[in-house]
Design a protein around this motif. Structure first.
Motif, PDB file in Angstrom:
ATOM      1  N   ILE A 398      -2.225 -22.526 -22.106  1.00 55.55           N
ATOM      2  CA  ILE A 398      -2.565 -23.537 -23.114  1.00 55.55           C
ATOM      3  C   ILE A 398      -1.375 -24.465 -23.308  1.00 55.55           C
ATOM      4  O   ILE A 398      -0.240 -24.009 -23.503  1.00 55.55           O
ATOM      5  CB  ILE A 398      -2.953 -22.872 -24.452  1.00 55.55           C
ATOM      6  CG1 ILE A 398      -4.068 -21.828 -24.230  1.00 55.55           C
ATOM      7  CG2 ILE A 398      -3.398 -23.931 -25.452  1.00 55.55           C
ATOM      8  CD1 ILE A 398      -5.319 -22.370 -23.624  1.00 55.55           C
ATOM      9  N   GLN A 402      -0.796 -28.394 -28.091  1.00 54.99           N
ATOM     10  CA  GLN A 402      -1.776 -27.900 -29.055  1.00 54.99           C
ATOM     11  C   GLN A 402      -1.104 -27.079 -30.148  1.00 54.99           C
ATOM     12  O   GLN A 402      -1.527 -27.104 -31.304  1.00 54.99           O
ATOM     13  CB  GLN A 402      -2.830 -27.060 -28.328  1.00 54.99           C
ATOM     14  CG  GLN A 402      -3.619 -27.848 -27.303  1.00 54.99           C
ATOM     15  CD  GLN A 402      -4.950 -27.202 -26.996  1.00 54.99           C
ATOM     16  OE1 GLN A 402      -5.573 -26.602 -27.864  1.00 54.99           O
ATOM     17  NE2 GLN A 402      -5.402 -27.335 -25.751  1.00 54.99           N
ATOM     18  N   THR A 403      -0.054 -26.355 -29.769  1.00 60.29           N
ATOM     19  CA  THR A 403       0.715 -25.630 -30.787  1.00 60.29           C
ATOM     20  C   THR A 403       1.393 -26.605 -31.736  1.00 60.29           C
ATOM     21  O   THR A 403       1.384 -26.430 -32.972  1.00 60.29           O
ATOM     22  CB  THR A 403       1.768 -24.739 -30.113  1.00 60.29           C
ATOM     23  OG1 THR A 403       1.119 -23.845 -29.200  1.00 60.29           O
ATOM     24  CG2 THR A 403       2.534 -23.918 -31.146  1.00 60.29           C
ATOM     25  N   ALA A 405       0.466 -29.631 -32.353  1.00 60.98           N
ATOM     26  CA  ALA A 405      -0.553 -30.303 -33.163  1.00 60.98           C
ATOM     27  C   ALA A 405      -0.977 -29.432 -34.335  1.00 60.98           C
ATOM     28  O   ALA A 405      -1.165 -29.918 -35.468  1.00 60.98           O
ATOM     29  CB  ALA A 405      -1.769 -30.635 -32.286  1.00 60.98           C
ATOM     30  N   THR A 416      -1.819 -21.002 -36.188  1.00 58.24           N
ATOM     31  CA  THR A 416      -2.035 -21.808 -34.983  1.00 58.24           C
ATOM     32  C   THR A 416      -2.433 -20.924 -33.808  1.00 58.24           C
ATOM     33  O   THR A 416      -3.351 -21.251 -33.050  1.00 58.24           O
ATOM     34  CB  THR A 416      -0.760 -22.595 -34.629  1.00 58.24           C
ATOM     35  OG1 THR A 416      -0.379 -23.409 -35.738  1.00 58.24           O
ATOM     36  CG2 THR A 416      -0.983 -23.462 -33.408  1.00 58.24           C
ATOM     37  N   ILE A 420      -6.276 -21.579 -32.918  1.00 59.56           N
ATOM     38  CA  ILE A 420      -6.323 -22.590 -31.860  1.00 59.56           C
ATOM     39  C   ILE A 420      -6.035 -22.012 -30.481  1.00 59.56           C
ATOM     40  O   ILE A 420      -6.806 -22.216 -29.533  1.00 59.56           O
ATOM     41  CB  ILE A 420      -5.318 -23.734 -32.167  1.00 59.56           C
ATOM     42  CG1 ILE A 420      -5.687 -24.412 -33.492  1.00 59.56           C
ATOM     43  CG2 ILE A 420      -5.280 -24.737 -31.022  1.00 59.56           C
ATOM     44  CD1 ILE A 420      -4.694 -25.480 -33.928  1.00 59.56           C
ATOM     45  N   GLN A 424      -8.974 -20.191 -27.088  1.00 66.49           N
ATOM     46  CA  GLN A 424      -8.977 -20.853 -25.779  1.00 66.49           C
ATOM     47  C   GLN A 424      -8.436 -19.935 -24.687  1.00 66.49           C
ATOM     48  O   GLN A 424      -8.933 -19.942 -23.555  1.00 66.49           O
ATOM     49  CB  GLN A 424      -8.130 -22.126 -25.842  1.00 66.49           C
ATOM     50  CG  GLN A 424      -8.673 -23.172 -26.803  1.00 66.49           C
ATOM     51  CD  GLN A 424      -7.814 -24.409 -26.804  1.00 66.49           C
ATOM     52  OE1 GLN A 424      -7.894 -25.233 -25.896  1.00 66.49           O
ATOM     53  NE2 GLN A 424      -6.981 -24.550 -27.829  1.00 66.49           N
TER      54      GLN A 424
END
Length: 504
Positions: A398, A402-403, A405, A416, A420, A424
């Motif tokens: 990943i 994204q972390t 964000a 997170t 998130i 995934q």
């Protein structure tokens, strides 16, 4: 040009080496020389001999290896007999009474008149339990003087009537006596009508009646009987055990209760037996005495072990993966990361069966727990090490953005990760998790080493009763195949559903 020539020569050389290795392997696999004819014990020095691992026969024939004999050790005598009938070995060395039982079921077997050796049988207890050994000896003397000991042997052998000893209808106030045995050794111990019976079991039941105790029989591999007694998993070992100096160093033996000769079984080429039809074999293997129930019991245990072990591995493996990825990305949790790495090295570097035996005989040595629970813990711990690396690779796949964000939205690192990253990651590695589940399902086939009746052990019990290997093993293989195909279909269906919300 020069590089092309070198490459060509290298390919030719590698091909020649590969062909040479294949030819050498074929040469080693094909038997050479004249077939060995076994007429007396003197002929064993150059023979290919089959024995059951860890038995008296194994101990007696082992010195012949120094005289160019080949010893093939099987976990069950029935497997050795099967190899003899197929011409894979020259003979089988076995105790006389079990040999007679095998001969009755297999008309093309012949027992040589000359005995290989003669030995006494005794029960064994842990060395620290001298009082129990003395109590059993007193009970054996009482049974011998009353004639019960002889009558048990008569009913099981001379009269060929498999009538179990009838327990006394009296109270048993002195607790339970756990008896470890290997029920593949008729007439001493074998399965009949869904329970273990035989000379040893009848004698131990009579001993329990004298001592005022309730008998509980645990069926396991022969080489695990003495270990179970040593570690306290069983009180008494009753598996046609002979007294030897090496065994006496580890356990105490009671007074002998029987004497038996070691005999040599060979295949009689002049005799042929009528082959059973498929219908007759199916009826004999599964329908007579409800033998299919062994497979149902084993299937239930296999599914329970697999289900709970994969749940443990998902939880524990994910925790390890989180610790390792957190350390790699933030530098924190150094000590925990070191522990996780040590755990992964140990678990992934040792065989699953060894881990199972250590957990049963060492970790839970002094704790009376269910064998199913032991298997769940053992397989769960083993699978966690592999699943941890699978989940870790999913997390690392990943993007870090994204972390970042998630953190910019005010979420903590844990939030997170949970909301998130992990969803995934699991979706990305779902096929690998499915493969680990399938591997775990098949690995449970070694649970029989601690005396647990799993699917494979159920087929072993049927084989030990009927001496037919093909049909029970084929049915078990088909059951495993159906389970694997069902799991694969389930994982594929789940993967497709999870992919539906992706952008096209």
């Amino acid at each position: 040009m020069i590089k092309d020539r070198i490459t060509k020569r290298s390919c030719i050389l590698l091909t020649a080496i590969l062909l040479a290795l294949i030819v050498a392997a074929i040469y080693l696999l094909i038997p050479h020389g004249k077939p060995v004819t076994i007429r007396t014990a003197n002929d064993l020095a150059r023979a290919h001999i089959g024995v059951q691992l860890g038995t008296t026969s194994d101990l007696k024939v082992s010195p012949l290896e120094r005289r160019h004999a080949t010893i093939e050790r099987f976990t069950k005598t029935a497997d050795a007999i099967q190899a003899l009938e197929q011409g894979k070995i020259n003979c089988v060395v076995e105790d006389e009474l079990p040999a007679r039982a095998f001969q009755q079921r297999n008309g093309n077997l012949h027992i040589l008149p000359q005995a290989f050796s003669s030995d006494d049988y005794a029960f064994c207890v842990a060395r620290q339990r001298k009082d129990l050994c003395e109590d059993i000896n007193k009970a054996l003397r009482q049974l011998l003087n009353s004639g019960i000991l002889d009558s048990i042997a008569d009913r099981q052998t001379r009269q060929h009537i498999a009538v179990a000893y009838e327990p006394r209808q009296t109270a048993h106030p002195n607790g339970t006596l756990i008896v470890a045995t290997n029920a593949t050794f008729p007439p001493y111990e074998y399965y009949e009508n869904g329970r273990v019976c035989g000379i040893d079991i009848d004698i131990m039941q009579a001993v329990c009646d004298v001592l005022g105790m309730t008998m509980q029989v645990e069926d396991m591999n022969f080489d695990a009987v003495i270990t179970s007694v040593q570690t306290g998993k069983a009180d008494v070992g009753a598996a046609a055990l002979t007294v030897s100096p090496d065994r006496s160093k580890n356990v105490l033996f009671t007074a002998p209760y029987s004497r038996c000769r070691q005999v040599i079984i060979v295949k009689d080429a002049e005799k042929t037996t009528r082959s059973l039809s498929f219908t007759e074999k199916f009826r004999q293997d599964f329908l007579v005495e409800g033998r299919y129930l062994y497979l149902f019991q084993g299937l239930g245990n296999t599914l329970v072990i697999t289900l709970f072990a994969i749940l443990i591995s998902l939880c524990f493996g994910s925790l390890i993966a989180i610790i390792r990825t957190t350390h790699e990305r933030t530098g924190r949790m150094k000590f925990l990361n070191s522990l996780c790495q040590l755990y992964l090295v140990i678990i992934r570097g040792t065989p699953t069966m060894v881990q199972l035996l250590i957990i049963y005989y060492v970790v839970f040595a002094s704790v009376d727990v269910s064998k199913v629970l032991v298997a769940i813990v053992a397989f769960g711990i083993n699978s966690s090490a592999y699943l941890a690396e699978v989940v870790r690779s999913g997390i690392m796949s990943i993007d870090r953005g994204q972390t970042e964000a998630g953190r910019s939205l005010g979420l903590s690192y844990g939030q997170t990760l949970r909301l998130i990253i992990l969803p995934q990651a699991y979706k990305n590695v779902l096929p690998a998790i499915g493969n680990e589940l399938i591997t775990l399902l098949k690995e449970t086939s070694i649970a029989g080493y601690i005396g647990l009746v799993d699917l494979t052990k159920g087929s072993d019990i049927i084989r030990s009763i009927t001496y037919d290997a093909m049909l029970p093993l084929t049915v078990v293989a088909l059951i495993y195949l159906v389970l694997v195909l069902s799991l694969s279909a389930g994982v594929n269906h789940l993967e497709k559903n999870l992919r539906k919300n992706e952008r096209k």
